[in-house]
Design a protein around this motif. Structure first.
Motif, PDB file in Angstrom:
ATOM      1  N   THR A 241      18.883  17.910  25.970  1.00 48.39           N
ATOM      2  CA  THR A 241      19.747  18.586  24.738  1.00 48.39           C
ATOM      3  C   THR A 241      19.648  17.648  23.455  1.00 48.39           C
ATOM      4  O   THR A 241      19.771  17.800  22.214  1.00 48.39           O
ATOM      5  N   ASP A 242      19.209  16.255  23.635  1.00 51.83           N
ATOM      6  CA  ASP A 242      18.880  15.459  22.522  1.00 51.83           C
ATOM      7  C   ASP A 242      17.266  15.623  21.862  1.00 51.83           C
ATOM      8  O   ASP A 242      16.339  15.866  22.427  1.00 51.83           O
ATOM      9  N   GLU A 243      17.260  15.872  20.507  1.00 45.32           N
ATOM     10  CA  GLU A 243      16.112  16.215  19.967  1.00 45.32           C
ATOM     11  C   GLU A 243      14.952  14.841  19.992  1.00 45.32           C
ATOM     12  O   GLU A 243      13.826  15.353  20.233  1.00 45.32           O
ATOM     13  N   GLY A 244      15.154  13.782  20.241  1.00 41.95           N
ATOM     14  CA  GLY A 244      14.541  12.821  20.610  1.00 41.95           C
ATOM     15  C   GLY A 244      13.601  13.037  21.752  1.00 41.95           C
ATOM     16  O   GLY A 244      12.529  12.909  22.133  1.00 41.95           O
ATOM     17  N   ARG A 245      14.646  13.470  22.871  1.00 43.07           N
ATOM     18  CA  ARG A 245      13.864  13.640  24.249  1.00 43.07           C
ATOM     19  C   ARG A 245      12.973  15.054  24.327  1.00 43.07           C
ATOM     20  O   ARG A 245      12.126  15.243  25.023  1.00 43.07           O
ATOM     21  N   ILE A 246      13.669  15.984  23.526  1.00 43.23           N
ATOM     22  CA  ILE A 246      12.993  17.162  23.408  1.00 43.23           C
ATOM     23  C   ILE A 246      11.374  16.806  22.881  1.00 43.23           C
ATOM     24  O   ILE A 246      10.476  17.588  23.384  1.00 43.23           O
ATOM     25  N   LEU A 247      11.422  16.018  21.659  1.00 45.90           N
ATOM     26  CA  LEU A 247      10.277  15.910  21.230  1.00 45.90           C
ATOM     27  C   LEU A 247       9.238  15.275  22.214  1.00 45.90           C
ATOM     28  O   LEU A 247       7.979  15.266  22.157  1.00 45.90           O
ATOM     29  N   ALA A 248       9.637  13.888  22.784  1.00 46.79           N
ATOM     30  CA  ALA A 248       9.159  13.308  23.672  1.00 46.79           C
ATOM     31  C   ALA A 248       8.239  14.235  24.979  1.00 46.79           C
ATOM     32  O   ALA A 248       7.145  14.240  25.296  1.00 46.79           O
ATOM     33  N   PHE A 249       9.165  14.961  25.347  1.00 45.44           N
ATOM     34  CA  PHE A 249       9.035  16.058  26.450  1.00 45.44           C
ATOM     35  C   PHE A 249       7.744  17.010  25.961  1.00 45.44           C
ATOM     36  O   PHE A 249       6.653  17.228  26.478  1.00 45.44           O
ATOM     37  N   SER A 250       7.785  17.532  24.665  1.00 49.24           N
ATOM     38  CA  SER A 250       7.025  18.339  24.213  1.00 49.24           C
ATOM     39  C   SER A 250       5.757  17.803  23.823  1.00 49.24           C
ATOM     40  O   SER A 250       4.591  18.269  24.140  1.00 49.24           O
ATOM     41  N   LEU A 251       5.485  16.529  23.393  1.00 49.14           N
ATOM     42  CA  LEU A 251       4.366  15.985  23.125  1.00 49.14           C
ATOM     43  C   LEU A 251       3.718  15.499  24.354  1.00 49.14           C
ATOM     44  O   LEU A 251       2.521  15.453  24.441  1.00 49.14           O
ATOM     45  N   GLY A 252       4.241  15.143  25.116  1.00 43.34           N
ATOM     46  CA  GLY A 252       3.928  14.758  26.650  1.00 43.34           C
ATOM     47  C   GLY A 252       3.322  15.991  27.316  1.00 43.34           C
ATOM     48  O   GLY A 252       2.365  15.975  27.782  1.00 43.34           O
ATOM     49  N   ALA A 253       4.002  17.201  27.226  1.00 50.89           N
ATOM     50  CA  ALA A 253       3.460  18.319  27.575  1.00 50.89           C
ATOM     51  C   ALA A 253       1.957  18.817  27.027  1.00 50.89           C
ATOM     52  O   ALA A 253       1.101  19.286  27.806  1.00 50.89           O
ATOM     53  N   ILE A 254       2.121  18.723  25.598  1.00 52.32           N
ATOM     54  CA  ILE A 254       0.725  19.104  25.056  1.00 52.32           C
ATOM     55  C   ILE A 254      -0.348  18.125  25.263  1.00 52.32           C
ATOM     56  O   ILE A 254      -1.340  18.451  25.579  1.00 52.32           O
ATOM     57  N   LEU A 255      -0.148  16.969  25.285  1.00 53.07           N
ATOM     58  CA  LEU A 255      -1.166  15.785  25.626  1.00 53.07           C
ATOM     59  C   LEU A 255      -1.597  16.053  27.060  1.00 53.07           C
ATOM     60  O   LEU A 255      -2.436  15.727  27.397  1.00 53.07           O
ATOM     61  N   LEU A 256      -0.486  16.383  28.068  1.00 53.32           N
ATOM     62  CA  LEU A 256      -1.062  16.861  29.503  1.00 53.32           C
ATOM     63  C   LEU A 256      -1.890  18.005  29.549  1.00 53.32           C
ATOM     64  O   LEU A 256      -3.034  17.667  30.171  1.00 53.32           O
ATOM     65  N   SER A 257      -1.645  18.934  28.824  1.00 53.65           N
ATOM     66  CA  SER A 257      -2.514  20.116  28.944  1.00 53.65           C
ATOM     67  C   SER A 257      -3.946  19.717  28.120  1.00 53.65           C
ATOM     68  O   SER A 257      -5.114  20.082  28.581  1.00 53.65           O
ATOM     69  N   THR A 258      -3.967  18.937  27.350  1.00 50.85           N
ATOM     70  CA  THR A 258      -5.196  18.380  26.284  1.00 50.85           C
ATOM     71  C   THR A 258      -6.088  17.658  27.581  1.00 50.85           C
ATOM     72  O   THR A 258      -7.066  17.705  27.756  1.00 50.85           O
ATOM     73  N   GLY A 259      -5.294  16.546  28.203  1.00 46.00           N
ATOM     74  CA  GLY A 259      -5.830  15.836  29.123  1.00 46.00           C
ATOM     75  C   GLY A 259      -6.450  16.580  30.496  1.00 46.00           C
ATOM     76  O   GLY A 259      -7.655  16.259  30.815  1.00 46.00           O
ATOM     77  N   ILE A 260      -5.897  17.643  30.979  1.00 48.53           N
ATOM     78  CA  ILE A 260      -6.403  18.202  31.959  1.00 48.53           C
ATOM     79  C   ILE A 260      -7.613  18.742  31.666  1.00 48.53           C
ATOM     80  O   ILE A 260      -8.425  18.907  32.379  1.00 48.53           O
TER      81      ILE A 260
END
Length: 574
Positions: A241-260
């Motif tokens: 629900t917190d914007e900071g955590r949503i941003l962290a998860f979003s960037l993490g997901a994008i970097l995860l797909s890029t890394g894979i």
């Protein structure tokens, strides 16, 4: 040889990249890049051009602040930037838009990609053969450059669109085209490189193998991106629900797909685009703010990316032969993109703005084009490889500088600048003096919200009945503020005082210590409304003369009317 590098002392040249050097270099790139972008923005030139120029000055073509090895070691920054761009482009590919414009996108896409392929291939082959008299080499060069010419760089284009807050049929078409034409370029390159391999005597890399590898690359990249998108949706929907955590998860997901995809040697941009596509079409509506949060994070990454793009360019290695071919490549690619996109727009009955201005938006090339040139450099290392890399590098220097300027010209000509805005954006740009009620400026001398001290009560009541204002400013004979009359205060006076015709405005006005100026921005006015729990404020001009009254309801109505006006303009554009 680059002579500019001699003008800087040795300690200003970064040849290694340990922790301290990395922090210092990142700070230098961000600071200089931001300054360059701001300077060019002041000159009415897209800021991305400023980033690239700064990169050229501090890179291989300029003072060589960064060595080639240091620039190469910063490639992950470019991968991250391209992934973020891919994610945001994927967020624009809504199924509703694809259904509406699918036929138009497909028609324009095919022509704007295939026409430059043929134009570049034929002209480059003819001129190269006339100079070198080598048929096979010239034909292979023409085919490879022709296939690369069909790619369009999304980064510089989308940066200009975002900078100018554009929205409309041209913007929608451009985002759809730049998101998909790289796939056409990959297919054309697979075919062209297979033919070139045969012409140059290479044994490996049959056409069937190339196409199967391409199919594998595209399919698995999309699968990885969709899977990561589904994972991100699950986390945001059930946990965050917190914007900071949503941003962290979003960037993490994008970097995860890029890394894979990097690990599996797949297309990182396509995977990130699939993450965005899945999120915007299949995730719950509550996850949509993810795109706005990621977009707020991107500016410093874009600065790093475009400065590094400029730093990689080395304009000192261009020979006479390479110069001629590079110039022909740019001209033929421009003609091919222009003719092809207009043929596609005409056949699919696209709006007039798309037909006229789309060619201006398709000139930039970078990521995929450079990637294909590197692939060609590796595949044909003993023959055409170095020449292709040099030609694409030199032409990237030209089109990356001119491309953003052309995109801005197009969106300004199409009238789509400043249309992708909300009430909050409008409020930040408007002043008190911009607000109107029933078409009349609230700061007008003839404003019905201004009453003299001697106006009788019955006339005041008539004002409340005949005008939209619920609050009135009472002005003294010298034009200054004598007090305010609000609807609530008027009710209290009528309850407490015996009604008689002689009661005047000065008798029921209450003192007012707060006021606003005509040039005050609306966000500051809204803050005053909120902080003091009031709904109206008098507007005071020069010499403390009262000009009118600004009401919260009038501000809300004004902003809503502006948004409706923009939506109507968009609807009229088609």
């Amino acid at each position: 040889m680059n002579v500019f590098a001699e003008f800087l002392p040795e300690f200003m040249h970064f040849t290694v990249l340990d922790g301290g050097h990395l922090i210092l270099l990142m700070g230098l790139i961000l600071l200089l890049g931001a300054m360059g972008g701001r300077l060019f923005q002041k000159l009415k030139i897209p800021q991305v051009v400023g980033y690239i120029v700064i990169g050229i000055l501090i890179g291989q073509s300029g003072f060589q602040v960064m060595s080639a090895g240091v620039i190469a070691s910063l490639n992950p920054v470019s991968e991250i930037a391209l992934s973020l761009i891919g994610f945001l482009i994927g967020g624009e590919l809504k199924l509703s838009v694809i259904k509406k414009y699918g036929k138009q996108f497909t028609g324009i896409l095919l022509f704007e990609a295939i026409v430059p392929f043929f134009v570049v291939s034929i002209v480059v082959f003819s001129v190269s053969y006339a100079i070198t008299k080598e048929f096979n080499t010239s034909l292979a060069l023409g085919l490879i450059l022709g296939s690369i010419s069909s790619a369009t760089a999304p980064a510089a284009t989308t940066d200009v669109l975002r900078e100018n807050r554009t929205r409309g049929p041209l913007t929608t078409t451009v985002l759809g085209i730049v998101a998909m034409d790289d796939a056409v370029a990959l297919i054309l390159y697979a075919i062209a490189s297979s033919i070139a391999s045969s012409l140059l005597g290479y044994t490996g890399g049959s056409l069937g193998y190339q196409l199967l590898h391409l199919l594998y690359d595209v399919t698995v990249s999309i699968a990885v991106g969709s899977a990561v998108g589904a994972l991100l949706t699950l986390f945001i929907r059930n946990v965050m629900t917190d914007e900071g955590r949503i941003l962290a998860f979003s960037l993490g997901a994008i970097l995860l797909s890029t890394g894979i995809c990097t690990f599996l040697d797949l297309d990182t941009i396509l995977a990130a685009m699939s993450v965005g596509f899945f999120m915007v079409n299949f995730a719950p509506a509550k996850t949509r703010p993810t795109f706005a949060l990621v977009e707020k994070f991107t500016p410093p990454i874009y600065v790093l990316f475009f400065v590094l793009v400029g730093a990689k360019l080395n304009i000192w290695n261009v020979t006479y032969y390479v110069g001629i071919i590079a110039l022909l490549y740019v001209l033929c690619r421009t003609v091919g993109k222009s003719v092809g996109s207009r043929i596609g727009a005409k056949l699919t009955h696209a709006p007039e703005t798309v037909y006229r201005f789309l060619p201006w938006c398709l000139l930039s090339q970078a990521g995929v084009a450079i990637g294909l040139s590197i692939a060609a450099g590796t595949q044909f290392a003993d023959t055409l490889g170095p020449t292709i890399i040099l030609i694409i590098t030199a032409t990237t220097f030209i089109v990356q500088l001119l491309g953003p300027i052309c995109v801005r010209h197009a969106v300004v000509g199409a009238g789509e600048c400043g249309l992708d805005i909300t009430e909050e954006d409008i409020m930040k740009q408007c002043k008190v003096s911009d607000v109107t009620i029933a078409g009349q400026n609230i700061c007008s001398e003839q404003s019905p919200a201004l009453l003299s001290e001697t106006v009788l009560l019955k006339d005041i009541l008539d004002n409340f009945a005949t005008h939209q204002n619920l609050n009135y400013a009472v002005k003294a004979p010298n034009g200054t503020l004598a007090g305010m009359i609000t609807l609530n205060h008027l009710k209290e006076c009528l309850l407490m005082t015996e009604f008689f015709d002689g009661l005047m405005a000065t008798d029921i006005a209450e003192p007012c210590t707060l006021s606003v100026k005509p040039d005050m921005l609306l966000p500051d006015v809204i803050d005053m409304f909120d902080n003091h729990d009031i709904d109206a404020l008098p507007v005071i001009g020069e010499d403390n003369r009262v000009l009118g009254v600004i009401e919260r309801s009038a501000v809300d109505h004004f902003l809503h009317a502006k948004v409706v006006e923009l939506h109507q303009k968009l609807a009229n554009m088609g």
